[in-house]
Design an enzyme around this catalytic site. Structure first.
Site, PDB file in Angstrom:
ATOM      1  N   SER A 148       0.882  -1.321   0.075  1.00  0.00           N
ATOM      2  CA  SER A 148      -0.054  -0.067  -0.107  1.00  0.00           C
ATOM      3  C   SER A 148       0.820   1.267   0.056  1.00  0.00           C
ATOM      4  O   SER A 148       0.494   2.337  -0.518  1.00  0.00           O
ATOM      5  CB  SER A 148      -0.780   0.080   1.215  1.00  0.00           C
ATOM      6  OG  SER A 148      -2.023  -1.052   1.225  1.00  0.00           O
TER       7      SER A 148
ATOM      8  N   HIS B 114     -12.045   6.165  -7.072  1.00  0.00           N
ATOM      9  CA  HIS B 114     -10.520   5.730  -6.662  1.00  0.00           C
ATOM     10  C   HIS B 114     -10.509   4.444  -6.141  1.00  0.00           C
ATOM     11  O   HIS B 114      -9.640   3.446  -6.489  1.00  0.00           O
ATOM     12  CB  HIS B 114      -9.955   6.786  -5.668  1.00  0.00           C
ATOM     13  CG  HIS B 114      -8.699   6.203  -4.891  1.00  0.00           C
ATOM     14  ND1 HIS B 114      -7.741   6.018  -5.586  1.00  0.00           N
ATOM     15  CD2 HIS B 114      -8.631   5.718  -4.026  1.00  0.00           C
ATOM     16  CE1 HIS B 114      -6.646   5.573  -4.863  1.00  0.00           C
ATOM     17  NE2 HIS B 114      -6.944   5.384  -3.553  1.00  0.00           N
ATOM     18  N   SER B 115     -11.473   3.885  -5.356  1.00  0.00           N
ATOM     19  CA  SER B 115     -11.706   2.558  -4.727  1.00  0.00           C
ATOM     20  C   SER B 115     -12.836   2.416  -4.120  1.00  0.00           C
ATOM     21  O   SER B 115     -13.822   3.279  -4.481  1.00  0.00           O
ATOM     22  CB  SER B 115     -10.470   2.360  -3.634  1.00  0.00           C
ATOM     23  OG  SER B 115     -10.894   3.311  -2.284  1.00  0.00           O
TER      24      SER B 115
HETATM   25  C1  LIG Z   1       2.740   7.017   1.464  1.00  0.00           C
HETATM   26  C2  LIG Z   1       1.409   6.726   1.142  1.00  0.00           C
HETATM   27  N1  LIG Z   1       0.782   8.087   1.535  1.00  0.00           N
HETATM   28  C3  LIG Z   1      -0.770   8.241   1.176  1.00  0.00           C
HETATM   29  C4  LIG Z   1      -1.341   7.047   0.816  1.00  0.00           C
HETATM   30  C5  LIG Z   1      -2.969   7.215   0.625  1.00  0.00           C
HETATM   31  N2  LIG Z   1      -3.178   6.977  -0.802  1.00  0.00           N
HETATM   32  C6  LIG Z   1      -3.349   5.943  -1.368  1.00  0.00           C
HETATM   33  S1  LIG Z   1      -3.618   5.963  -3.025  1.00  0.00           S
HETATM   34  C7  LIG Z   1      -3.443   7.606  -3.238  1.00  0.00           C
HETATM   35  C8  LIG Z   1      -3.580   8.459  -4.419  1.00  0.00           C
HETATM   36  C9  LIG Z   1      -2.793   7.750  -5.378  1.00  0.00           C
HETATM   37  O1  LIG Z   1      -2.656   8.362  -6.669  1.00  0.00           O
HETATM   38  P1  LIG Z   1      -2.067   8.123  -8.101  1.00  0.00           P
HETATM   39  O2  LIG Z   1      -0.582   7.834  -7.508  1.00  0.00           O
HETATM   40  O3  LIG Z   1      -2.174   9.176  -8.845  1.00  0.00           O
HETATM   41  O4  LIG Z   1      -2.577   6.739  -8.452  1.00  0.00           O
HETATM   42  P2  LIG Z   1      -4.196   6.533  -8.887  1.00  0.00           P
HETATM   43  O5  LIG Z   1      -5.005   6.010  -7.813  1.00  0.00           O
HETATM   44  O6  LIG Z   1      -4.760   7.602  -9.526  1.00  0.00           O
HETATM   45  O7  LIG Z   1      -3.851   5.295  -9.983  1.00  0.00           O
HETATM   46  C10 LIG Z   1      -3.242   7.975  -1.859  1.00  0.00           C
HETATM   47  C11 LIG Z   1      -2.950   9.310  -1.532  1.00  0.00           C
HETATM   48  C12 LIG Z   1      -0.595   5.795   0.552  1.00  0.00           C
HETATM   49  N3  LIG Z   1      -1.206   4.668   0.314  1.00  0.00           N
HETATM   50  N4  LIG Z   1       0.672   5.727   0.855  1.00  0.00           N
END
Ligand SMILES: Cc1ncc(C[n+]2csc(CCOP(=O)(O)OP(=O)(O)O)c2C)c(N)n1
Length: 448
Positions: A208, A337-338
């Protein structure tokens, strides 16, 4: 002194006898320029042509006018595409000329992924699995890239790349077993759904924390380089994850250590509710690649052929030249997103509908196949029914399987179970046996 200068013109060497107070820099044969104790000897800086910066930290020329670089004045990096929205090849030279069975597999995997997403998304809504993330709109980035790799190339993913696994042969049962965390799950039911991984298919298990896979991918690529086996690494990440410090570390290490890794950014416009305008001010992620000294390209991620061509060439560069390549695939996250997100809270239905209906990787490939005579309405109907059946069968099977024994949660923390964990395991067993009516033991394999 002049004898030394003479000698320097003839041979190239680096010599720095600090104690003598004389510093001799490497004589660069191309520019025929050198300095000896540059504070006192300036007569060599003669012509305008020769007057170049010698700072070890940059590769540029001098200018005598003060000018800041305004990023907005630099034209955006273009988006490469091969297939038009109507499914026609735009430039003949860019047609990957894939045989019909490969294109058919591409289409079937993209649509099967879509069907699996629908069923698992719904099953989460009904509380049958705890969590899910769909891949809607990004199927072209997964399948196009996976098809261009050697199946032995190592994949590091973020979490929205299930199509890569599907292309490599991860079965519907394996997807379902992981999401249910049942006894057949390779990961023994320990991680949240969609955190897939399989050694057999060279796909490193998802975790994650965002972007942590990126420097790991650079390290793995370095190891592949040393193994001289002609393989490379591909590392997927979202444009949001690219804001993590680990992304910087990964790009820089990979460039400096000449690692054969393809950094594949899925720029889908959002990181949960954060739109790209709040994520960065530069020209996306691609513009950063050049800053790290990486070969870089931006592609239309909804064009499976453009993605295929880009990854195929990137792979050749990475393997032949031992250097990283950055690909930014522009796409759109059509789904939420999920299952923990309701994206209508931060974007309009019209916006989503545009990408779903007007610029979709699946419909674009379907148009291509229909134009070329190897797909039609009847086949589409039959495949829809058949693929749904396949997914439902796997789904039903996974649901009936038991979860692993509670013993399992103490295994693999370390290679060998240490004494203190063995004690905890024993305590857990005694506790669960004493209070068994409070635990859902009927859903698990027996405690030993
Ligand atoms: C280090 C960390 N910070 C925050 C999160 C919470 N988080 C999970 S998914 C996400 C968004 C990621 O967006 P992106 O990289 O653009 O991928 P997408 O979901 O759009 O495919 C966040 C902030 C996490 N999992 N790990």
């Amino acid at each position: 002194m002049s004898a030394i200068r003479q000698a320097q013109r003839l041979i190239s060497f680096s010599f720095s006898p600090r104690s003598s107070g004389i510093r001799i820099y490497q004589c660069l044969s191309k520019r025929n320029f050198h300095r000896i104790n540059s504070v006192t000897c300036s007569e060599n800086v003669t012509s305008k042509f020769d007057d170049r910066p010698e700072f070890p930290g940059s590769k540029s020329e001098f200018v005598s006018k003060l000018e800041f670089i305004e990023p907005d004045n630099i034209k955006g990096i273009p988006v490469y595409r091969a297939l038009g929205r109507n499914g026609n090849i735009i430039e003949d030279s860019e047609d990957p000329k894939l045989d019909s069975s490969t294109v058919l597999k591409m289409y079937k995997d993209m649509t099967l992924l879509n069907t699996m997403d629908r069923i698992l998304y719904e099953s989460q809504r009904q509380g049958r699995i705890s969590f899910y993330m769909t891949n809607y709109g990004e199927e072209g980035t997964h399948i196009g890239s996976a098809a261009a790799l050697d199946p032995r190339d190592l994949v590091f993913g973020q979490y929205r790349e299930a199509g890569v696994l599907m292309w490599r042969g991860f079965t519907l049962d394996q997807f379902m077993d992981q999401c249910y965390g049942n006894v057949n799950d390779i990961g023994k039911g320990r991680q949240m759904p969609v955190h897939y991984g399989t050694k057999k298919l060279n796909f490193v298990t998802i975790s994650s924390p965002l972007a942590t896979q990126m420097p790991q991918a650079a390290g793995a690529a370095y190891a592949l380089k040393r193994a001289k086996n002609g393989l490379c690494v591909i590392c997927y990440f979202g444009e949001g994850a690219a804001s993590e410090g680990d992304a910087h570390a990964a790009f820089n290490f990979a460039a400096v250590l000449d690692c054969p890794v393809i950094f594949f950014c899925r720029n889908n416009g959002y990181a949960i509710s954060t739109p790209v305008k709040d994520q960065y001010r530069g020209d996306g992620i691609a513009s950063r690649g050049v800053g790290y000294g990486m070969m870089t390209v931006r592609v239309d991620g909804n064009d499976v052929f453009a993605v295929y061509n880009a990854v195929k060439s990137a792979r050749e560069i990475a393997v032949a030249q031992n250097r990283p390549v950055l690909i930014e695939a522009m796409t759109y996250r059509i789904g939420h997103h999920s299952t923990s997100d309701d994206s209508s809270a931060y974007r309009s239905v019209d916006e989503v509908s545009y990408w779903d209906k007007q610029d979709n990787p699946i419909s674009r490939l379907r148009n291509y196949m229909i134009n070329n005579g190897f797909w039609d309405e009847k086949m589409e109907k039959e495949w829809k029914l058949e693929s749904r059946k396949m997914v439902m069968r796997s789904f039903a099977d996974a649901e009936t399987r038991k979860r692993p024994s509670p013993d399992e949660m103490f295994e693999d923390v370390y290679d060998v179970l240490p004494k203190h964990l063995e004690n905890q395991l024993q305590e857990m067993k005694n506790h669960v046996k004493q209070y068994k009516e409070n635990y859902p033991l009927e859903h698990h394999e027996k405690l030993t």
